[in-house]
Design a protein around this motif. Structure first.
Motif, PDB file in Angstrom:
ATOM      1  N   UNK A  30      42.678  26.362  13.844  1.00 23.63           N
ATOM      2  CA  UNK A  30      42.224  25.865  12.554  1.00 23.63           C
ATOM      3  C   UNK A  30      43.171  24.769  12.108  1.00 23.63           C
ATOM      4  N   UNK A  31      42.697  23.946  11.191  1.00 21.93           N
ATOM      5  CA  UNK A  31      43.512  22.837  10.736  1.00 21.93           C
ATOM      6  C   UNK A  31      43.510  22.694   9.236  1.00 21.93           C
ATOM      7  N   UNK A  32      44.418  21.864   8.781  1.00 22.20           N
ATOM      8  CA  UNK A  32      44.572  21.554   7.370  1.00 22.20           C
ATOM      9  C   UNK A  32      44.644  20.038   7.252  1.00 22.20           C
ATOM     10  N   UNK A  33      43.679  19.464   6.554  1.00 22.66           N
ATOM     11  CA  UNK A  33      43.571  18.012   6.398  1.00 22.66           C
ATOM     12  C   UNK A  33      43.975  17.637   4.972  1.00 22.66           C
ATOM     13  N   UNK A  34      44.879  16.662   4.799  1.00 29.60           N
ATOM     14  CA  UNK A  34      45.250  16.257   3.443  1.00 29.60           C
ATOM     15  C   UNK A  34      44.102  15.550   2.735  1.00 29.60           C
ATOM     16  N   UNK A  35      43.959  15.837   1.447  1.00 30.70           N
ATOM     17  CA  UNK A  35      42.988  15.180   0.575  1.00 30.70           C
ATOM     18  C   UNK A  35      43.754  14.429  -0.504  1.00 30.70           C
ATOM     19  N   UNK A  36      43.074  13.603  -1.283  1.00 34.98           N
ATOM     20  CA  UNK A  36      43.753  12.905  -2.382  1.00 34.98           C
ATOM     21  C   UNK A  36      44.388  13.896  -3.369  1.00 34.98           C
ATOM     22  N   UNK A  37      45.370  13.394  -4.089  1.00 33.57           N
ATOM     23  CA  UNK A  37      46.044  14.147  -5.149  1.00 33.57           C
ATOM     24  C   UNK A  37      46.787  15.379  -4.622  1.00 33.57           C
ATOM     25  N   UNK A  38      47.186  15.350  -3.345  1.00 27.94           N
ATOM     26  CA  UNK A  38      47.993  16.429  -2.801  1.00 27.94           C
ATOM     27  C   UNK A  38      47.247  17.701  -2.464  1.00 27.94           C
ATOM     28  N   UNK A  39      45.932  17.646  -2.434  1.00 28.17           N
ATOM     29  CA  UNK A  39      45.146  18.822  -2.080  1.00 28.17           C
ATOM     30  C   UNK A  39      44.846  18.807  -0.586  1.00 28.17           C
ATOM     31  N   UNK A  40      44.239  19.894  -0.093  1.00 33.29           N
ATOM     32  CA  UNK A  40      43.978  20.025   1.336  1.00 33.29           C
ATOM     33  C   UNK A  40      42.598  20.598   1.583  1.00 33.29           C
ATOM     34  N   UNK A  41      42.125  20.350   2.789  1.00 35.10           N
ATOM     35  CA  UNK A  41      40.865  20.922   3.261  1.00 35.10           C
ATOM     36  C   UNK A  41      41.152  21.714   4.533  1.00 35.10           C
ATOM     37  N   UNK A  42      40.621  22.922   4.599  1.00 36.08           N
ATOM     38  CA  UNK A  42      40.692  23.685   5.845  1.00 36.08           C
ATOM     39  C   UNK A  42      39.603  23.133   6.752  1.00 36.08           C
ATOM     40  N   UNK A  43      39.997  22.755   7.958  1.00 36.15           N
ATOM     41  CA  UNK A  43      39.058  22.115   8.884  1.00 36.15           C
ATOM     42  C   UNK A  43      39.056  22.819  10.237  1.00 36.15           C
ATOM     43  N   UNK A  44      37.959  22.684  10.913  1.00 38.33           N
ATOM     44  CA  UNK A  44      37.837  23.020  12.335  1.00 38.33           C
ATOM     45  C   UNK A  44      38.422  24.383  12.710  1.00 38.33           C
ATOM     46  N   UNK A  45      37.958  25.416  11.990  1.00 37.31           N
ATOM     47  CA  UNK A  45      38.333  26.772  12.393  1.00 37.31           C
ATOM     48  C   UNK A  45      37.394  27.217  13.501  1.00 37.31           C
ATOM     49  N   UNK A  46      37.970  27.794  14.541  1.00 34.16           N
ATOM     50  CA  UNK A  46      37.169  28.258  15.679  1.00 34.16           C
ATOM     51  C   UNK A  46      37.860  29.447  16.321  1.00 34.16           C
ATOM     52  N   UNK A  47      37.056  30.416  16.761  1.00 37.40           N
ATOM     53  CA  UNK A  47      37.555  31.589  17.474  1.00 37.40           C
ATOM     54  C   UNK A  47      36.690  31.774  18.718  1.00 37.40           C
ATOM     55  N   UNK A  48      37.325  32.116  19.822  1.00 38.12           N
ATOM     56  CA  UNK A  48      36.596  32.379  21.074  1.00 38.12           C
ATOM     57  C   UNK A  48      35.474  33.381  20.794  1.00 38.12           C
ATOM     58  N   UNK A  49      34.280  33.161  21.343  1.00 38.05           N
ATOM     59  CA  UNK A  49      33.160  34.066  21.074  1.00 38.05           C
ATOM     60  C   UNK A  49      33.458  35.544  21.357  1.00 38.05           C
ATOM     61  N   UNK A  50      34.182  35.838  22.424  1.00 33.74           N
ATOM     62  CA  UNK A  50      34.442  37.249  22.746  1.00 33.74           C
ATOM     63  C   UNK A  50      35.536  37.858  21.865  1.00 33.74           C
ATOM     64  N   UNK A  51      36.112  37.071  20.977  1.00 35.30           N
ATOM     65  CA  UNK A  51      37.173  37.559  20.083  1.00 35.30           C
ATOM     66  C   UNK A  51      36.742  37.559  18.617  1.00 35.30           C
ATOM     67  N   UNK A  52      35.504  37.185  18.344  1.00 35.43           N
ATOM     68  CA  UNK A  52      35.031  37.136  16.962  1.00 35.43           C
ATOM     69  C   UNK A  52      34.844  38.555  16.424  1.00 35.43           C
ATOM     70  N   UNK A  53      35.046  38.686  15.124  1.00 36.35           N
ATOM     71  CA  UNK A  53      34.894  39.990  14.482  1.00 36.35           C
ATOM     72  C   UNK A  53      36.119  40.876  14.601  1.00 36.35           C
ATOM     73  N   UNK A  54      37.219  40.332  15.116  1.00 34.86           N
ATOM     74  CA  UNK A  54      38.435  41.118  15.312  1.00 34.86           C
ATOM     75  C   UNK A  54      39.527  40.772  14.298  1.00 34.86           C
ATOM     76  N   UNK A  55      39.210  39.933  13.306  1.00 39.00           N
ATOM     77  CA  UNK A  55      40.181  39.590  12.268  1.00 39.00           C
ATOM     78  C   UNK A  55      40.990  38.338  12.534  1.00 39.00           C
ATOM     79  N   UNK A  56      40.687  37.633  13.616  1.00 36.11           N
ATOM     80  CA  UNK A  56      41.453  36.424  13.945  1.00 36.11           C
ATOM     81  C   UNK A  56      41.180  35.318  12.928  1.00 36.11           C
ATOM     82  N   UNK A  57      39.938  35.161  12.513  1.00 42.79           N
ATOM     83  CA  UNK A  57      39.606  34.173  11.491  1.00 42.79           C
ATOM     84  C   UNK A  57      40.354  34.446  10.194  1.00 42.79           C
TER      85      UNK A  57
END
Length: 163
Positions: free
Chosen positions: A73-100
């Motif tokens: 997952x990533x964190x992209x800077x936005x104006x005024x010092x804020x951020x956007x969480x970007x491009x979160x991804x988890x391997x399909x066989x690992x989804x639902x296990x709390x990694x996200x």
């Protein structure tokens, strides 16, 4: 006897961006995007060259199970010092296990440490588990209901006050 449940023991470690791990950012995100969508021009450089996120003042993290990279997952800077969480991804066989959940917690902590007042997320309504994760973590509908990047698949916009 084979009739019982299969229990998976994982030991997840969240680590920050390194050039060695960089290819996994593109690999994991391309997998989920290309499954149902197309890579759009604004994200091509980011996926091909994730260090560009770091150069802009953002951050990227990875979830590892031993040597295997199973999420990012990533964190992209936005104006005024804020951020956007970007491009979160988890391997399909690992989804639902709390990694996200681990990824979003670390990304939120990173944004707070960097002085953010607000954190934003753009996603697609079709990604129900992701939308549930964001709402579970206190994100509400954003004031600005449009993609800051021009992504055609983005039709859900969340934000959370953190400062």
């Amino acid at each position: 006897d084979g009739g019982g449940k299969l229990f998976i023991k994982m030991s997840i470690e969240i680590v920050e961006f390194t050039l060695e791990l960089a290819p996994h950012f593109g690999r994991l995100n391309r997998a989920w995007i290309e499954k149902d969508y197309a890579i759009e021009p604004p994200e091509e450089e980011m996926l091909a060259r994730p260090v560009s996120v770091i150069e802009r003042g953002g951050g990227i993290i990875f979830a590892r199970d031993g040597a295997r990279v199973v999420g990012t997952g990533g964190l992209e800077p936005l104006p005024e010092g804020n951020f956007e969480i970007i491009k979160m991804a988890v391997e399909p066989d690992c989804r639902g296990l709390g990694i996200g959940q681990l990824l979003i917690e670390r990304l939120m902590a990173m944004a707070i440490k960097r002085g953010a007042t607000w954190v934003r997320i753009e996603t697609a309504s079709a990604l129900a588990p992701a939308n549930g994760l964001y709402r579970k973590n206190g994100f509400g509908l954003a004031r600005e209901q449009h993609s800051l990047h021009g992504y055609s698949r983005a039709d859900m916009f969340y934000e959370k006050r953190v400062g």
